[in-house]
Enzyme design. Sequence first.
Site, PDB file in Angstrom:
ATOM      1  N   TYR A   1     -22.612   8.232 -18.353  1.00 19.08           N
ATOM      2  CA  TYR A   1     -23.691   7.321 -18.740  1.00 19.08           C
ATOM      3  C   TYR A   1     -24.652   7.982 -19.717  1.00 19.08           C
ATOM      4  O   TYR A   1     -25.867   7.903 -19.571  1.00 19.08           O
ATOM      5  CB  TYR A   1     -24.437   6.817 -17.492  1.00 19.08           C
ATOM      6  CG  TYR A   1     -23.505   6.302 -16.432  1.00 19.08           C
ATOM      7  CD1 TYR A   1     -22.722   5.173 -16.655  1.00 19.08           C
ATOM      8  CD2 TYR A   1     -23.379   6.951 -15.213  1.00 19.08           C
ATOM      9  CE1 TYR A   1     -21.838   4.707 -15.685  1.00 19.08           C
ATOM     10  CE2 TYR A   1     -22.493   6.493 -14.238  1.00 19.08           C
ATOM     11  CZ  TYR A   1     -21.727   5.378 -14.490  1.00 19.08           C
ATOM     12  OH  TYR A   1     -20.844   4.920 -13.534  1.00 19.08           O
TER      13      TYR A   1
ATOM     14  N   LYS B   1     -15.774   8.534  -2.000  1.00 19.22           N
ATOM     15  CA  LYS B   1     -16.943   9.399  -2.105  1.00 19.22           C
ATOM     16  C   LYS B   1     -17.003  10.482  -1.025  1.00 19.22           C
ATOM     17  O   LYS B   1     -16.497  11.569  -1.206  1.00 19.22           O
ATOM     18  CB  LYS B   1     -18.227   8.556  -2.131  1.00 19.22           C
ATOM     19  CG  LYS B   1     -18.453   7.832  -3.461  1.00 19.22           C
ATOM     20  CD  LYS B   1     -19.832   7.271  -3.554  1.00 19.22           C
ATOM     21  CE  LYS B   1     -20.078   6.512  -4.856  1.00 19.22           C
ATOM     22  NZ  LYS B   1     -20.127   7.381  -6.046  1.00 19.22           N
TER      23      LYS B   1
ATOM     24  N   TYR C   1     -21.757  -3.705  -7.659  1.00 18.18           N
ATOM     25  CA  TYR C   1     -21.109  -2.691  -8.492  1.00 18.18           C
ATOM     26  C   TYR C   1     -19.929  -2.136  -7.709  1.00 18.18           C
ATOM     27  O   TYR C   1     -20.064  -1.741  -6.548  1.00 18.18           O
ATOM     28  CB  TYR C   1     -22.076  -1.566  -8.842  1.00 18.18           C
ATOM     29  CG  TYR C   1     -21.411  -0.379  -9.507  1.00 18.18           C
ATOM     30  CD1 TYR C   1     -21.126  -0.391 -10.870  1.00 18.18           C
ATOM     31  CD2 TYR C   1     -21.033   0.743  -8.769  1.00 18.18           C
ATOM     32  CE1 TYR C   1     -20.488   0.689 -11.480  1.00 18.18           C
ATOM     33  CE2 TYR C   1     -20.409   1.828  -9.370  1.00 18.18           C
ATOM     34  CZ  TYR C   1     -20.139   1.787 -10.724  1.00 18.18           C
ATOM     35  OH  TYR C   1     -19.507   2.854 -11.322  1.00 18.18           O
TER      36      TYR C   1
ATOM     37  N   ASP D   1     -16.238  -3.084   0.193  1.00 18.08           N
ATOM     38  CA  ASP D   1     -16.326  -1.842  -0.566  1.00 18.08           C
ATOM     39  C   ASP D   1     -17.290  -0.905   0.152  1.00 18.08           C
ATOM     40  O   ASP D   1     -18.497  -0.983  -0.026  1.00 18.08           O
ATOM     41  CB  ASP D   1     -16.809  -2.174  -1.981  1.00 18.08           C
ATOM     42  CG  ASP D   1     -17.028  -0.946  -2.847  1.00 18.08           C
ATOM     43  OD1 ASP D   1     -16.952   0.185  -2.320  1.00 18.08           O
ATOM     44  OD2 ASP D   1     -17.307  -1.111  -4.049  1.00 18.08           O
TER      45      ASP D   1
END
Length: 438
Positions: A25, A283, A153, A254
């Site tokens: 980013y 993660k 997201y 998710d």
Amino acid sequence: MNPKISDSIPQEDKDFDKQHIWHPYSSMSKPLPCYHVKSASGVRLYLDSGQSLIDGMSSWWCAIHGYNHQELNDALVKQVNLMSHVMFGGITHDPAIQLCRHLVELTNPKLECVFLCDSGSVSVEVALKQAIQYWDSKRQPEKKKFLSIKRGYHGDTFGAMFVSDPENSMHSIYTSYGPDNIFAEAPQIGFDDEWNEADIEDFKRKIEKHHKIIAAVILEPILQGAGGMRMYNPQYLKRVRELCDKYDVLLVLDEIATGFGRTGKLFAQEHANICPDIMCVGKAITGGYLTLAAVISTRSVANVISGGRTGCFMHGPTFMGNPAACAVSVKNLEILRTGAWKSQVDTIEKILLKKFKPLMESGHRKIRQIRVLGAVGVIEMKNPIDVALYQRRFVELGVWVRPFGKLLYIMPPYIISEDDLNHLVYSLISVATDESLA
């Protein structure tokens, strides 16, 4: 005093990084400053300059037990000395079997079938493909759309992008290149707020109208991450499950960011006491050591896909079931199964609430809202943040916090001490209320 950013790095290396390495980013022409980390241990990152920073980000949610953890180190080294990788097609191995056993035992009893993959974003791709193949196997190929909620997201790969918020996300420029999915209004922020049935009305209308072409609903349970760190009422999730059942639509949850204890439950869905048809985890699965994720589905979903036209699920990453990643994940989940994470996360939540309380009650002209859930603390500002400026101020205070948008937030490793957490929260409040920062 301003921190010295990697003073001892040769200038040619600093120049090379700036000119050739694209960081997340960030821009190649106007890159954000990068702080050079030489080592990490416990909750501290040690910079090349000699400065240490208390990590408030758990390296984007994943380093839940901190860095350089001896048991995780040992598990990884032991496995690498046996084999670091072997293909998973036609081959199996102990670390994968042990990991999948842990996942089946830790999740809802209805979730029985595990597909291992490379990363959280890829796990979303796998879940979407499973949902489409499920309905194709049931001779309903028209069910190929996905219903999600705004502010969501799910990752940066293409399938994941097209179930993320199409307008209020970093992916809006890609909308013309992929499918037009269906998005309902996001639930109101407020984990503990009184439930209002009107909150689900838009979702209800969308699923009622489009269910014949919807393969699955996909959303982040209880806590929306990169879409705004929004925490919503568990009753919303419960109603989503009911509506999916009513209209014969699969539910994909998710749990990539929320899984493994971050919200105060082992999995965020437990706040609503529901079970999805397909679940993504990633993660924290390896404790922050290696990239790995998993998609866990019900036996019904797996059986339908297996009985379809192809007779198998059409996906197979090269590094699927990587033994090194699986081995460190097994040890990570063994540590979680001791239950210590629960008291650690509870303590973090209590300290966050206590330290934020005065500011929550008094308010500040720059702050819109403060939110806490489990080991997550969020200060939402009224105006967008100058990331480089705020980041530099945090480093000056001896902490690592990565702002984005209008958000200053922390999700520290579970092992953080009370003193370190107090300093982290003090730094967050100090920067948020600093009148000299735009």
